[in-house]
Design an enzyme around this catalytic site. Structure first.
Site, PDB file in Angstrom:
ATOM      1  CB  SER A 148      -1.060   0.468   1.578  1.00  0.00           C
ATOM      2  OG  SER A 148      -1.555   1.273   1.558  1.00  0.00           O
ATOM      3  CE1 TYR A 161      -3.603   0.295   3.765  1.00  0.00           C
ATOM      4  CE2 TYR A 161      -4.602  -1.627   4.671  1.00  0.00           C
ATOM      5  CZ  TYR A 161      -4.497  -1.218   3.930  1.00  0.00           C
ATOM      6  OH  TYR A 161      -4.521  -1.065   2.461  1.00  0.00           O
TER       7      TYR A 161
HETATM    8  P1  NAP Z   1     -11.845  -6.150  -0.726  1.00  0.00           P
HETATM    9  O1  NAP Z   1     -12.074  -6.638  -1.780  1.00  0.00           O
HETATM   10  O2  NAP Z   1     -12.095  -6.544   0.913  1.00  0.00           O
HETATM   11  O3  NAP Z   1     -10.608  -7.619  -0.320  1.00  0.00           O
HETATM   12  C1  NAP Z   1      -9.826  -8.179   0.524  1.00  0.00           C
HETATM   13  C2  NAP Z   1     -10.518  -9.578   0.379  1.00  0.00           C
HETATM   14  O4  NAP Z   1      -9.556 -10.276   1.577  1.00  0.00           O
HETATM   15  C3  NAP Z   1     -11.741  -9.801   0.770  1.00  0.00           C
HETATM   16  O5  NAP Z   1     -12.227 -10.612  -0.433  1.00  0.00           O
HETATM   17  C4  NAP Z   1     -11.694 -10.874   1.845  1.00  0.00           C
HETATM   18  O6  NAP Z   1     -12.965 -11.126   1.653  1.00  0.00           O
HETATM   19  C5  NAP Z   1     -10.082 -11.485   1.710  1.00  0.00           C
HETATM   20  N1  NAP Z   1     -10.312 -11.688   3.026  1.00  0.00           N
HETATM   21  C6  NAP Z   1      -9.989 -11.228   4.775  1.00  0.00           C
HETATM   22  N2  NAP Z   1      -9.838 -11.696   5.685  1.00  0.00           N
HETATM   23  C7  NAP Z   1      -9.433 -13.125   4.961  1.00  0.00           C
HETATM   24  C8  NAP Z   1      -9.419 -13.774   5.520  1.00  0.00           C
HETATM   25  N3  NAP Z   1      -9.207 -14.230   7.145  1.00  0.00           N
HETATM   26  N4  NAP Z   1      -8.729 -15.571   5.045  1.00  0.00           N
HETATM   27  C9  NAP Z   1      -9.326 -14.813   3.372  1.00  0.00           C
HETATM   28  N5  NAP Z   1     -10.286 -13.888   2.988  1.00  0.00           N
HETATM   29  C10 NAP Z   1      -9.528 -12.985   3.474  1.00  0.00           C
HETATM   30  O7  NAP Z   1     -10.518  -4.964  -1.086  1.00  0.00           O
HETATM   31  P2  NAP Z   1      -9.591  -4.453  -1.562  1.00  0.00           P
HETATM   32  O8  NAP Z   1      -9.670  -3.277  -1.543  1.00  0.00           O
HETATM   33  O9  NAP Z   1      -9.930  -5.181  -3.130  1.00  0.00           O
HETATM   34  O10 NAP Z   1      -8.517  -4.948  -0.293  1.00  0.00           O
HETATM   35  C11 NAP Z   1      -7.129  -5.933  -1.513  1.00  0.00           C
HETATM   36  C12 NAP Z   1      -5.883  -5.881  -0.725  1.00  0.00           C
HETATM   37  O11 NAP Z   1      -5.471  -4.726  -1.731  1.00  0.00           O
HETATM   38  C13 NAP Z   1      -5.758  -5.879   0.393  1.00  0.00           C
HETATM   39  O12 NAP Z   1      -4.585  -6.652   0.953  1.00  0.00           O
HETATM   40  C14 NAP Z   1      -5.801  -4.062   0.386  1.00  0.00           C
HETATM   41  O13 NAP Z   1      -5.122  -3.829   2.585  1.00  0.00           O
HETATM   42  C15 NAP Z   1      -5.346  -4.027  -0.468  1.00  0.00           C
HETATM   43  N6  NAP Z   1      -5.191  -1.936  -0.495  1.00  0.00           N
HETATM   44  C16 NAP Z   1      -6.551  -1.525  -1.029  1.00  0.00           C
HETATM   45  C17 NAP Z   1      -6.493  -0.706  -1.379  1.00  0.00           C
HETATM   46  C18 NAP Z   1      -7.194   0.420  -1.711  1.00  0.00           C
HETATM   47  O14 NAP Z   1      -7.458   1.865  -1.808  1.00  0.00           O
HETATM   48  N7  NAP Z   1      -8.816  -0.356  -2.264  1.00  0.00           N
HETATM   49  C19 NAP Z   1      -4.802   0.181  -1.355  1.00  0.00           C
HETATM   50  C20 NAP Z   1      -4.160  -0.487  -1.277  1.00  0.00           C
HETATM   51  C21 NAP Z   1      -4.027  -1.620  -0.625  1.00  0.00           C
HETATM   52  P3  NAP Z   1     -14.109 -10.955   2.561  1.00  0.00           P
HETATM   53  O15 NAP Z   1     -14.825  -9.874   1.967  1.00  0.00           O
HETATM   54  O16 NAP Z   1     -15.164 -12.143   2.830  1.00  0.00           O
HETATM   55  O17 NAP Z   1     -14.088 -10.896   4.289  1.00  0.00           O
HETATM   56  C1  GCO Z   2      -7.197   5.211   4.066  1.00  0.00           C
HETATM   57  C2  GCO Z   2      -7.607   4.048   2.201  1.00  0.00           C
HETATM   58  C3  GCO Z   2      -5.453   3.430   2.375  1.00  0.00           C
HETATM   59  C4  GCO Z   2      -6.158   2.723   1.215  1.00  0.00           C
HETATM   60  C5  GCO Z   2      -4.613   2.131   1.069  1.00  0.00           C
HETATM   61  C6  GCO Z   2      -3.666   3.221   0.435  1.00  0.00           C
HETATM   62  O1  GCO Z   2      -8.309   4.519   5.404  1.00  0.00           O
HETATM   63  O2  GCO Z   2      -6.097   5.231   3.800  1.00  0.00           O
HETATM   64  O3  GCO Z   2      -8.236   3.068   3.570  1.00  0.00           O
HETATM   65  O4  GCO Z   2      -4.892   2.210   3.564  1.00  0.00           O
HETATM   66  O5  GCO Z   2      -6.729   1.473   1.497  1.00  0.00           O
HETATM   67  O6  GCO Z   2      -3.766   1.130   2.311  1.00  0.00           O
HETATM   68  O7  GCO Z   2      -2.778   2.945  -0.318  1.00  0.00           O
END
Ligand code: NAP
Ligand code: GCO
Length: 266
Positions: A148, A161
């Site tokens: 992230s 986080y």
């Molecule tokens: P998301 O749609 O909620 O994806 C996260 C997935 O992880 C969900 O399908 C969730 O399943 C699953 N999960 C959670 N706990 C778990 C466990 N114990 N075992 C197996 N699966 C589990 O959110 P996303 O934004 O796509 O996030 C995906 C990744 O990208 C995460 O690592 C997040 O930190 C990272 N990320 C996101 C952003 C952003 O801006 N969205 C930015 C930077 C990084 P359930 O829904 O069933 O709990």
């Molecule tokens: C927040 C956001 C971020 C994004 C992402 C940024 O609350 O600041 O959720 O954490 O999810 O990880 O890279």
């Protein structure tokens, strides 16, 4: 003549995207499938697995879905063993599963802090530790840890986080150090602010945080999960054989930018 595009093909590769039933993981899984990989995704909710199978099916992708909890070492072993038996040994692992809990430090229960670290930092350790032995036996593999921009920045309310994602950046580099000699490339993808369920409450017009993201992001937009797919295919493919221990930020330039306000130079 050799065509460089062949290096990006994933035909014959088996990929696991943890938590790949939605959001960023789902999009990256689709991209890997379109590049030729056989895709496996896990989740902890059967309904999400069923819904994802339908969504992948609509896209013409025959995904293997399985329920296991990435934080539970025994459950990970059970899940990976089933994949190895029914699909084959994993050569591409995307540690994508993650959660966020937002709370000021002084108000955050320790158990919440630990849960965020368990899922975002300890689970990539658990799942990679279970998958790497077969990668070593098979002559190599690819691991992509979803970090992230909070691997680089702090922000009020996301201490757990950011601690987890900062740790995941360094875990990625340590995995590189220990496994590069086995032809395993371990890299991270560091998304900026991407529209997903984790951020949907912010990405609304005139939400104060939306205004901040728009001001800080030179691309002047939120990212879409699809913005990550090219990087995922690259880091999962033969095209990145000499890329190791690297965190590739997909953030619209936000990490390069201190910020700008209209009229600041007047
Ligand atoms: P998301 O749609 O909620 O994806 C996260 C997935 O992880 C969900 O399908 C969730 O399943 C699953 N999960 C959670 N706990 C778990 C466990 N114990 N075992 C197996 N699966 C589990 O959110 P996303 O934004 O796509 O996030 C995906 C990744 O990208 C995460 O690592 C997040 O930190 C990272 N990320 C996101 C952003 C952003 O801006 N969205 C930015 C930077 C990084 P359930 O829904 O069933 O709990
Ligand atoms: C927040 C956001 C971020 C994004 C992402 C940024 O609350 O600041 O959720 O954490 O999810 O990880 O890279």
């Amino acid at each position: 003549m050799h065509n460089i595009l062949n290096k990006f093909k994933l035909n014959g590769k088996i990929a696991l995207v943890t938590g790949g039933t939605s959001g960023l993981g789902f999009s990256m899984a689709v991209g890997l499938a379109q590049a030729g990989a056989k895709i496996c995704v896990n989740d902890i909710r059967d309904q999400k697995l069923e819904d994802a199978k339908k969504q992948f099916g609509i896209l013409g992708i025959d995904v293997f879905t399985i329920n296991f909890d990435v934080t539970d070492e025994a459950d990970v072993d059970r899940g990976i063993s089933i994949i190895e038996k029914k699909v084959g040994e994993i050569c591409i692992l995307i540690n994508n599963a993650g959660i966020i809990k937002r709370s000021p430090i002084l108000e955050m229960p320790v158990d919440d802090f630990k849960q965020v670290l368990d899922i975002n930092l300890v689970s990539p350790f658990i799942v990679s530790k279970r998958v790497v032995p077969s990668m070593i036996r098979n002559g190599g593999g690819k691991i992509i840890n979803i970090c992230s921009m909070m691997s680089e920045y702090g922000r009020n309310s996301v201490s757990a986080y950011a601690s987890a994602k900062g740790g995941l950046k360094l875990l990625t580099k340590n995995m590189c150090c220990e496994w590069a000699k086995h032809n395993i490339q371990v890299n991270g993808i560091g998304p900026g602010y991407i529209k997903s369920v984790l951020t949907e409450n912010f990405a609304k017009r005139d939400h104060p945080f939306n205004n901040l993201v728009m001001m800080r992001t030179p691309a002047n937009r939120w990212g879409e999960p699809e913005d990550l797919v090219g990087a995922a295919v690259f880091l999962a493919s033969e095209a990145s054989q000499f890329v190791n221990g690297h965190i590739l930020y997909i953030d619209g330039g936000i990490l390069a930018n201190f910020g700008y306000v209209e009229g600041e130079n007047n």
